[in-house]
Design a protein around this motif. Sequence first.
Motif, PDB file in Angstrom:
ATOM      1  N   PRO A 115      20.589   8.643  34.968  1.00 48.73           N
ATOM      2  CA  PRO A 115      22.013   8.980  34.891  1.00 48.73           C
ATOM      3  C   PRO A 115      22.617   8.523  33.562  1.00 48.73           C
ATOM      4  O   PRO A 115      22.113   7.593  32.930  1.00 48.73           O
ATOM      5  CB  PRO A 115      22.619   8.215  36.069  1.00 48.73           C
ATOM      6  N   PRO A 116      23.696   9.169  33.134  1.00 46.21           N
ATOM      7  CA  PRO A 116      24.347   8.771  31.873  1.00 46.21           C
ATOM      8  C   PRO A 116      24.718   7.285  31.889  1.00 46.21           C
ATOM      9  O   PRO A 116      25.217   6.762  32.883  1.00 46.21           O
ATOM     10  CB  PRO A 116      25.610   9.646  31.853  1.00 46.21           C
ATOM     11  N   GLY A 117      24.438   6.629  30.768  1.00 43.68           N
ATOM     12  CA  GLY A 117      24.788   5.219  30.633  1.00 43.68           C
ATOM     13  C   GLY A 117      23.748   4.254  31.140  1.00 43.68           C
ATOM     14  O   GLY A 117      23.900   3.037  30.962  1.00 43.68           O
ATOM     15  N   ALA A 118      22.669   4.758  31.762  1.00 45.84           N
ATOM     16  CA  ALA A 118      21.667   3.863  32.339  1.00 45.84           C
ATOM     17  C   ALA A 118      20.952   3.037  31.282  1.00 45.84           C
ATOM     18  O   ALA A 118      20.453   1.944  31.575  1.00 45.84           O
ATOM     19  CB  ALA A 118      20.650   4.660  33.148  1.00 45.84           C
ATOM     20  N   LEU A 119      20.909   3.544  30.044  1.00 43.72           N
ATOM     21  CA  LEU A 119      20.242   2.825  28.959  1.00 43.72           C
ATOM     22  C   LEU A 119      21.248   2.301  27.942  1.00 43.72           C
ATOM     23  O   LEU A 119      20.893   2.034  26.793  1.00 43.72           O
ATOM     24  CB  LEU A 119      19.229   3.748  28.268  1.00 43.72           C
ATOM     25  N   ALA A 120      22.490   2.126  28.365  1.00 42.32           N
ATOM     26  CA  ALA A 120      23.549   1.712  27.434  1.00 42.32           C
ATOM     27  C   ALA A 120      23.272   0.353  26.813  1.00 42.32           C
ATOM     28  O   ALA A 120      23.662   0.089  25.675  1.00 42.32           O
ATOM     29  CB  ALA A 120      24.899   1.702  28.154  1.00 42.32           C
ATOM     30  N   SER A 121      22.611  -0.528  27.552  1.00 45.14           N
ATOM     31  CA  SER A 121      22.277  -1.851  27.037  1.00 45.14           C
ATOM     32  C   SER A 121      21.053  -2.353  27.780  1.00 45.14           C
ATOM     33  O   SER A 121      20.686  -1.830  28.845  1.00 45.14           O
ATOM     34  CB  SER A 121      23.438  -2.832  27.223  1.00 45.14           C
ATOM     35  N   GLU A 122      20.427  -3.393  27.224  1.00 41.02           N
ATOM     36  CA  GLU A 122      19.274  -3.984  27.906  1.00 41.02           C
ATOM     37  C   GLU A 122      19.673  -4.502  29.277  1.00 41.02           C
ATOM     38  O   GLU A 122      18.935  -4.332  30.259  1.00 41.02           O
ATOM     39  CB  GLU A 122      18.687  -5.114  27.064  1.00 41.02           C
ATOM     40  N   ALA A 123      20.835  -5.124  29.364  1.00 40.94           N
ATOM     41  CA  ALA A 123      21.264  -5.700  30.638  1.00 40.94           C
ATOM     42  C   ALA A 123      21.460  -4.622  31.698  1.00 40.94           C
ATOM     43  O   ALA A 123      21.036  -4.775  32.850  1.00 40.94           O
ATOM     44  CB  ALA A 123      22.563  -6.483  30.439  1.00 40.94           C
ATOM     45  N   VAL A 124      22.118  -3.527  31.326  1.00 38.81           N
ATOM     46  CA  VAL A 124      22.336  -2.436  32.280  1.00 38.81           C
ATOM     47  C   VAL A 124      21.002  -1.838  32.711  1.00 38.81           C
ATOM     48  O   VAL A 124      20.759  -1.612  33.900  1.00 38.81           O
ATOM     49  CB  VAL A 124      23.246  -1.355  31.656  1.00 38.81           C
ATOM     50  N   CYS A 125      20.142  -1.586  31.747  1.00 39.17           N
ATOM     51  CA  CYS A 125      18.833  -1.007  32.045  1.00 39.17           C
ATOM     52  C   CYS A 125      18.038  -1.906  32.981  1.00 39.17           C
ATOM     53  O   CYS A 125      17.475  -1.445  33.985  1.00 39.17           O
ATOM     54  CB  CYS A 125      18.074  -0.780  30.744  1.00 39.17           C
ATOM     55  N   ASP A 126      17.996  -3.194  32.671  1.00 38.27           N
ATOM     56  CA  ASP A 126      17.169  -4.116  33.448  1.00 38.27           C
ATOM     57  C   ASP A 126      17.673  -4.295  34.873  1.00 38.27           C
ATOM     58  O   ASP A 126      16.886  -4.508  35.796  1.00 38.27           O
ATOM     59  CB  ASP A 126      17.105  -5.479  32.745  1.00 38.27           C
ATOM     60  N   THR A 127      18.966  -4.222  35.066  1.00 34.13           N
ATOM     61  CA  THR A 127      19.509  -4.471  36.406  1.00 34.13           C
ATOM     62  C   THR A 127      19.597  -3.210  37.255  1.00 34.13           C
ATOM     63  O   THR A 127      19.696  -3.313  38.488  1.00 34.13           O
ATOM     64  CB  THR A 127      20.908  -5.109  36.319  1.00 34.13           C
ATOM     65  N   THR A 128      19.564  -2.036  36.637  1.00 36.10           N
ATOM     66  CA  THR A 128      19.798  -0.817  37.418  1.00 36.10           C
ATOM     67  C   THR A 128      18.626   0.156  37.488  1.00 36.10           C
ATOM     68  O   THR A 128      18.470   0.856  38.498  1.00 36.10           O
ATOM     69  CB  THR A 128      21.010  -0.052  36.869  1.00 36.10           C
ATOM     70  N   VAL A 129      17.787   0.232  36.453  1.00 38.72           N
ATOM     71  CA  VAL A 129      16.781   1.309  36.458  1.00 38.72           C
ATOM     72  C   VAL A 129      15.356   0.871  36.111  1.00 38.72           C
ATOM     73  O   VAL A 129      14.397   1.603  36.401  1.00 38.72           O
ATOM     74  CB  VAL A 129      17.191   2.459  35.505  1.00 38.72           C
ATOM     75  N   ARG A 130      15.178  -0.295  35.492  1.00 44.30           N
ATOM     76  CA  ARG A 130      13.819  -0.682  35.096  1.00 44.30           C
ATOM     77  C   ARG A 130      12.997  -1.065  36.327  1.00 44.30           C
ATOM     78  O   ARG A 130      13.320  -1.995  37.053  1.00 44.30           O
ATOM     79  CB  ARG A 130      13.849  -1.857  34.104  1.00 44.30           C
ATOM     80  N   ASN A 131      11.901  -0.336  36.555  1.00 43.81           N
ATOM     81  CA  ASN A 131      11.026  -0.570  37.701  1.00 43.81           C
ATOM     82  C   ASN A 131      11.796  -0.619  39.018  1.00 43.81           C
ATOM     83  O   ASN A 131      11.568  -1.482  39.866  1.00 43.81           O
ATOM     84  CB  ASN A 131      10.202  -1.844  37.498  1.00 43.81           C
ATOM     85  N   LYS A 132      12.723   0.356  39.155  1.00 41.27           N
ATOM     86  CA  LYS A 132      13.539   0.454  40.368  1.00 41.27           C
ATOM     87  C   LYS A 132      13.582   1.909  40.854  1.00 41.27           C
ATOM     88  O   LYS A 132      13.428   2.842  40.058  1.00 41.27           O
ATOM     89  CB  LYS A 132      14.961  -0.052  40.114  1.00 41.27           C
ATOM     90  N   GLU A 133      13.819   2.074  42.152  1.00 37.01           N
ATOM     91  CA  GLU A 133      13.991   3.409  42.702  1.00 37.01           C
ATOM     92  C   GLU A 133      15.072   4.159  41.937  1.00 37.01           C
ATOM     93  O   GLU A 133      16.097   3.583  41.545  1.00 37.01           O
ATOM     94  CB  GLU A 133      14.379   3.328  44.180  1.00 37.01           C
ATOM     95  N   ASP A 141       3.086  -5.961  38.983  1.00 40.28           N
ATOM     96  CA  ASP A 141       3.021  -5.473  40.357  1.00 40.28           C
ATOM     97  C   ASP A 141       2.116  -4.242  40.427  1.00 40.28           C
ATOM     98  O   ASP A 141       2.492  -3.169  39.936  1.00 40.28           O
ATOM     99  CB  ASP A 141       4.424  -5.118  40.849  1.00 40.28           C
ATOM    100  N   PRO A 142       0.944  -4.347  41.058  1.00 37.89           N
ATOM    101  CA  PRO A 142       0.021  -3.211  41.090  1.00 37.89           C
ATOM    102  C   PRO A 142       0.520  -2.030  41.909  1.00 37.89           C
ATOM    103  O   PRO A 142       0.012  -0.911  41.753  1.00 37.89           O
ATOM    104  CB  PRO A 142      -1.255  -3.808  41.690  1.00 37.89           C
ATOM    105  N   SER A 143       1.532  -2.237  42.765  1.00 38.74           N
ATOM    106  CA  SER A 143       2.025  -1.117  43.574  1.00 38.74           C
ATOM    107  C   SER A 143       2.683  -0.038  42.726  1.00 38.74           C
ATOM    108  O   SER A 143       2.889   1.094  43.188  1.00 38.74           O
ATOM    109  CB  SER A 143       3.010  -1.619  44.632  1.00 38.74           C
ATOM    110  N   VAL A 144       2.992  -0.351  41.453  1.00 43.02           N
ATOM    111  CA  VAL A 144       3.623   0.629  40.573  1.00 43.02           C
ATOM    112  C   VAL A 144       2.723   1.839  40.347  1.00 43.02           C
ATOM    113  O   VAL A 144       3.203   2.917  39.968  1.00 43.02           O
ATOM    114  CB  VAL A 144       3.994  -0.036  39.228  1.00 43.02           C
TER     115      VAL A 144
END
Length: 258
Positions: free
Chosen positions: A147-165, A174-177
């Motif tokens: 979604p727009p803005g998901a990569l706006a900053s490292e903090a936003v990326c790490d808390t919302t989209v990095r290795n997340k549903e 985590d080998p389940s990836v």
Amino acid sequence: MRTEICSIPGDRERPNEDWASVAVPASGQGGTVIVLDGVTPPRDGDGCVHSVPWFTTRLGSALTELSGSRPELTLVEILAAGIRRTAEAHRGTCDLSHVRTPQATVVMARWDTVAVEHLVLSDSALLLQSPDGPVRAVLDDRLDRLPPGALASEAVCDTTVRNKESGFFTAAADPSVVARAVTGRTPRGQVRALAALTDGATRWTERFGEGDWTDCFTVLAKEGPHGLIDRVRELESVRECVRGGKRHDDATAVYVEL
């Protein structure tokens, strides 16, 4: 079989965080390609006492050994085993639960006389050329669908989209990836050549729009990986980046004629 590899750091004052290898079995009846693009850690640390090149070297070495010696395992099983092996190597000294624990994108290809297997995780690319010329790109496009803005900053990326549903995934601890990887098999007779590229090399197509994937493959076949990366560096020196990110990134390309 013709094989060429080139890997050039984005900044010669910093270590290259990419990894690439090609292995050919003694039988001469197949081979394997591994390409990793290590994720640069944040300035405030990633909970690990090791560098990203340490991680990509450990994981890349494990994947090369396993994919070359364990034909009974699928690439998904091999990636899971490689992640577990690498995690165990530093679990006692590092916080592997940290969202930025060392991690990498992955491209794997393995072939024998019957088929070409592939696995792609995150934004590196695998290109497969058929005997009559057309090129198929195997891509994990989750980053493009954020979604727009998901990569706006490292903090936003790490808390919302990095290795997340509903986000994107990389190989970390985590080998389940591995369940998130793009995988498949192509009959061996339908692949004449292949190439694996980190996003520092795919910029020629994806960022600068100098040609499509078939054009990119043509450059690789004629000028080799070094020629493609030289073209990327020239473009980076004269053009503004279309979107955020490093002006120069580590760039790796592997080209194989089967």
